[in-house]
Enzyme design. Sequence first.
Site, mmCIF file in Angstrom:
data_model
loop_
_atom_site.group_PDB
_atom_site.id
_atom_site.type_symbol
_atom_site.label_atom_id
_atom_site.label_comp_id
_atom_site.label_asym_id
_atom_site.label_seq_id
_atom_site.Cartn_x
_atom_site.Cartn_y
_atom_site.Cartn_z
ATOM 1 N N LYS A 8 26.091 45.239 43.624
ATOM 2 C CA LYS A 8 27.345 44.613 43.201
ATOM 3 C C LYS A 8 28.028 44.045 44.436
ATOM 4 O O LYS A 8 28.332 44.775 45.377
ATOM 5 C CB LYS A 8 28.231 45.649 42.512
ATOM 6 C CG LYS A 8 29.515 45.103 41.925
ATOM 7 C CD LYS A 8 30.233 46.209 41.131
ATOM 8 C CE LYS A 8 31.437 45.688 40.401
ATOM 9 N NZ LYS A 8 32.085 46.741 39.577
ATOM 10 N N ASP A 38 40.808 52.558 33.559
ATOM 11 C CA ASP A 38 40.453 51.299 32.887
ATOM 12 C C ASP A 38 39.285 51.539 31.937
ATOM 13 O O ASP A 38 38.353 50.746 31.885
ATOM 14 C CB ASP A 38 40.116 50.222 33.919
ATOM 15 C CG ASP A 38 40.013 48.829 33.281
ATOM 16 O OD1 ASP A 38 40.634 48.617 32.217
ATOM 17 O OD2 ASP A 38 39.308 47.967 33.835
#
Length: 223
Positions: A16, A110
Site C-alpha cells: 500500500k 472507521d
Amino acid sequence: IYEAENVDIGKRVAVKILADELLSSHVVRERFMREARAAAAIRSPFICEVYDVGMYDDRPFLVMELLEGESLYDRMTRVRQMPVESTVKIATQVARGLRKAHEAGIVHRDLKPENIFLTRDEDGELLAKLVDFGLAKFYETASDEKNVRLTREGALFGTPAYMSPEQAKGQGEVDHRADLWALGCIIYECLTGQTVWNVEQGVAMILAQIAGAPIPVPSKLRP
C-alpha cells in the site's frame, strides 16, 4: 495497493503506497503511518497483518498480508439480505478482531463494510479480516499533543452512516464503543438490506438522525 512478491523468499504480499496527490498533507502522512503502527500492535487472525513499513521516493508504503476474496461491501451489493448464519459468523469474527484491538488500546473509528474483507482460511471456511486502521485512535498517547491534534482534525472523519452519536455530535472523546456501534449498524444492514439511517439526504441529515432519531427495528424489514 499493489500485489507484489518478496523475491528473496517468494512470498506474495500487498503493498500500500500513499498516493502522490496526498504526499503534501502532513496529517494524511501521519494517518498512513498510524495504520502501520496500529496493525503492527495487534495480533489476531481477524486483522490484516502488516509486515513492514518504509519509504520509496519519499512516499511511505506498507507491506501487508495479501488477501484474496472481496469486501463485505462487495458481498452486500450482490446479496441484498445476507443469510443469518454467515452474518453471525462475520460479526463474531469482526468482534473478536475488535476485542484484540481494544485490548491493545486501539479504536478503529472507521468501521464499515468496505473495511471488512472476506476471504477463506486454510480449510476453506469463511474468514473475515479487519483492514484500514488509518483513522485509529491510540488510548495510550491521548495526552500527546500531536495525537490530540490528529484526533481533533479527524473528529468527523469516518463514514457518516456508521458513526456513533458521540462521533456525529463531534464530542471528541471516542472510545471502543464507537466500533461496537458501527458493527451493530453493519449487522443491521447485512440482515435487512438497508442502512440504519436514510443516507439519501446528505451528511447533515445523516448526522441529525444519528444524534436524535429513534433507532429503527430490523424485524419490521425482515421478521
